[in-house]
Design a protein around this motif. Structure first.
Motif, PDB file in Angstrom:
ATOM      1  N   MET A   1       0.856  -1.173   0.000  1.00 45.67           N
ATOM      2  CA  MET A   1       0.000   0.000   0.000  1.00 45.67           C
ATOM      3  C   MET A   1       0.904   1.238   0.000  1.00 45.67           C
ATOM      4  O   MET A   1       1.897   1.281   0.698  1.00 45.67           O
ATOM      5  N   ARG A   2       0.519   2.230  -0.784  1.00 45.50           N
ATOM      6  CA  ARG A   2       1.305   3.458  -0.901  1.00 45.50           C
ATOM      7  C   ARG A   2       0.414   4.673  -0.680  1.00 45.50           C
ATOM      8  O   ARG A   2      -0.752   4.680  -1.049  1.00 45.50           O
ATOM      9  N   ARG A   3       0.991   5.698  -0.088  1.00 48.40           N
ATOM     10  CA  ARG A   3       0.236   6.895   0.285  1.00 48.40           C
ATOM     11  C   ARG A   3       0.498   8.039  -0.687  1.00 48.40           C
ATOM     12  O   ARG A   3       1.614   8.251  -1.144  1.00 48.40           O
ATOM     13  N   TYR A   4      -0.577   8.777  -0.945  1.00 44.73           N
ATOM     14  CA  TYR A   4      -0.487  10.054  -1.657  1.00 44.73           C
ATOM     15  C   TYR A   4      -1.150  11.090  -0.763  1.00 44.73           C
ATOM     16  O   TYR A   4      -2.306  10.944  -0.378  1.00 44.73           O
ATOM     17  N   ARG A   5      -0.395  12.119  -0.416  1.00 39.70           N
ATOM     18  CA  ARG A   5      -0.910  13.170   0.455  1.00 39.70           C
ATOM     19  C   ARG A   5      -0.632  14.513  -0.204  1.00 39.70           C
ATOM     20  O   ARG A   5       0.479  14.756  -0.680  1.00 39.70           O
ATOM     21  N   THR A   6      -1.644  15.382  -0.208  1.00 44.53           N
ATOM     22  CA  THR A   6      -1.463  16.704  -0.782  1.00 44.53           C
ATOM     23  C   THR A   6      -2.389  17.699  -0.089  1.00 44.53           C
ATOM     24  O   THR A   6      -3.345  17.314   0.583  1.00 44.53           O
ATOM     25  N   GLU A  39     -11.366   2.152   2.546  1.00 43.83           N
ATOM     26  CA  GLU A  39     -11.574   2.157   3.991  1.00 43.83           C
ATOM     27  C   GLU A  39     -10.704   3.195   4.704  1.00 43.83           C
ATOM     28  O   GLU A  39     -10.952   3.500   5.865  1.00 43.83           O
ATOM     29  N   ASN A  40      -9.689   3.695   4.028  1.00 37.32           N
ATOM     30  CA  ASN A  40      -8.737   4.564   4.705  1.00 37.32           C
ATOM     31  C   ASN A  40      -8.305   5.710   3.797  1.00 37.32           C
ATOM     32  O   ASN A  40      -7.292   5.623   3.104  1.00 37.32           O
ATOM     33  N   TYR A  41      -9.069   6.771   3.794  1.00 40.89           N
ATOM     34  CA  TYR A  41      -8.713   7.983   3.065  1.00 40.89           C
ATOM     35  C   TYR A  41      -9.341   9.165   3.791  1.00 40.89           C
ATOM     36  O   TYR A  41     -10.283   9.013   4.558  1.00 40.89           O
ATOM     37  N   GLN A  42      -8.789  10.345   3.568  1.00 41.87           N
ATOM     38  CA  GLN A  42      -9.302  11.549   4.205  1.00 41.87           C
ATOM     39  C   GLN A  42      -9.333  12.698   3.203  1.00 41.87           C
ATOM     40  O   GLN A  42      -8.370  12.910   2.470  1.00 41.87           O
ATOM     41  N   VAL A  43     -10.436  13.417   3.211  1.00 43.72           N
ATOM     42  CA  VAL A  43     -10.563  14.661   2.455  1.00 43.72           C
ATOM     43  C   VAL A  43     -11.313  15.629   3.362  1.00 43.72           C
ATOM     44  O   VAL A  43     -12.487  15.408   3.671  1.00 43.72           O
ATOM     45  N   GLN A  54      -7.371  25.824   2.632  1.00 49.54           N
ATOM     46  CA  GLN A  54      -6.693  24.599   2.242  1.00 49.54           C
ATOM     47  C   GLN A  54      -7.546  23.365   2.518  1.00 49.54           C
ATOM     48  O   GLN A  54      -8.227  23.281   3.536  1.00 49.54           O
ATOM     49  N   ILE A  55      -7.458  22.428   1.585  1.00 47.47           N
ATOM     50  CA  ILE A  55      -8.154  21.150   1.710  1.00 47.47           C
ATOM     51  C   ILE A  55      -7.096  20.049   1.732  1.00 47.47           C
ATOM     52  O   ILE A  55      -6.236  19.975   0.849  1.00 47.47           O
ATOM     53  N   PHE A  56      -7.161  19.217   2.754  1.00 46.56           N
ATOM     54  CA  PHE A  56      -6.225  18.114   2.948  1.00 46.56           C
ATOM     55  C   PHE A  56      -6.764  16.864   2.263  1.00 46.56           C
ATOM     56  O   PHE A  56      -7.934  16.514   2.421  1.00 46.56           O
ATOM     57  N   VAL A  57      -5.903  16.203   1.488  1.00 48.78           N
ATOM     58  CA  VAL A  57      -6.266  14.957   0.812  1.00 48.78           C
ATOM     59  C   VAL A  57      -5.204  13.919   1.156  1.00 48.78           C
ATOM     60  O   VAL A  57      -4.009  14.154   0.943  1.00 48.78           O
ATOM     61  N   ASN A  58      -5.643  12.799   1.705  1.00 45.81           N
ATOM     62  CA  ASN A  58      -4.753  11.701   2.077  1.00 45.81           C
ATOM     63  C   ASN A  58      -5.376  10.407   1.550  1.00 45.81           C
ATOM     64  O   ASN A  58      -6.474  10.036   1.957  1.00 45.81           O
ATOM     65  N   VAL A  59      -4.677   9.759   0.623  1.00 46.83           N
ATOM     66  CA  VAL A  59      -5.219   8.584  -0.059  1.00 46.83           C
ATOM     67  C   VAL A  59      -4.161   7.481  -0.046  1.00 46.83           C
ATOM     68  O   VAL A  59      -2.968   7.752  -0.200  1.00 46.83           O
ATOM     69  N   PHE A  60      -4.614   6.258   0.102  1.00 45.34           N
ATOM     70  CA  PHE A  60      -3.727   5.103  -0.005  1.00 45.34           C
ATOM     71  C   PHE A  60      -4.107   4.303  -1.245  1.00 45.34           C
ATOM     72  O   PHE A  60      -5.290   4.069  -1.502  1.00 45.34           O
ATOM     73  N   PHE A  61      -3.082   3.918  -1.995  1.00 44.78           N
ATOM     74  CA  PHE A  61      -3.288   3.097  -3.188  1.00 44.78           C
ATOM     75  C   PHE A  61      -2.915   1.656  -2.867  1.00 44.78           C
ATOM     76  O   PHE A  61      -1.871   1.395  -2.271  1.00 44.78           O
ATOM     77  N   ASN A  62      -3.737   0.738  -3.278  1.00 44.85           N
ATOM     78  CA  ASN A  62      -3.473  -0.693  -3.111  1.00 44.85           C
ATOM     79  C   ASN A  62      -2.664  -1.184  -4.313  1.00 44.85           C
ATOM     80  O   ASN A  62      -3.179  -1.867  -5.192  1.00 44.85           O
TER      81      ASN A  62
END
Length: 79
Positions: A1-6, A39-43, A54-62
């Motif tokens: 699993m890898r994270r993308y955060r911006t 199941e695990n992301y945030q916006v 500002q809007i926080f985006v945190n996503v995990f890629f399978n």
């Protein structure tokens, strides 16, 4: 699993209604992407700085490797 955060910046004159629509749209994009962890992301509306809201985006890629992560990021960002 890898994270993308911006952090995305939007104008101060953006209405609350448009912010909510934008955040919901980001949530929908994440939920409809093939490789995102549903199941695990945030916006969230995240912060206010001197020039923008500002809007926080945190996503995990399978995905298992860097190339697939980049492809997944590309697809997510281009939506």
């Amino acid at each position: 699993m890898r994270r993308y955060r911006t952090i995305l910046s939007i104008s101060y004159n953006t209405t609350t209604e448009k912010i909510d629509i934008f955040v919901q749209g980001l949530n929908n994009i994440i939920l409809n992407q093939e490789n995102t962890n549903k199941e695990n992301y945030q916006v969230w509306l995240y912060d206010i700085n001197e020039s923008a809201i500002q809007i926080f985006v945190n996503v995990f890629f399978n995905v298992q490797d860097w190339t697939l992560e980049l492809k997944s990021r590309h697809k997510l960002i281009s939506e």
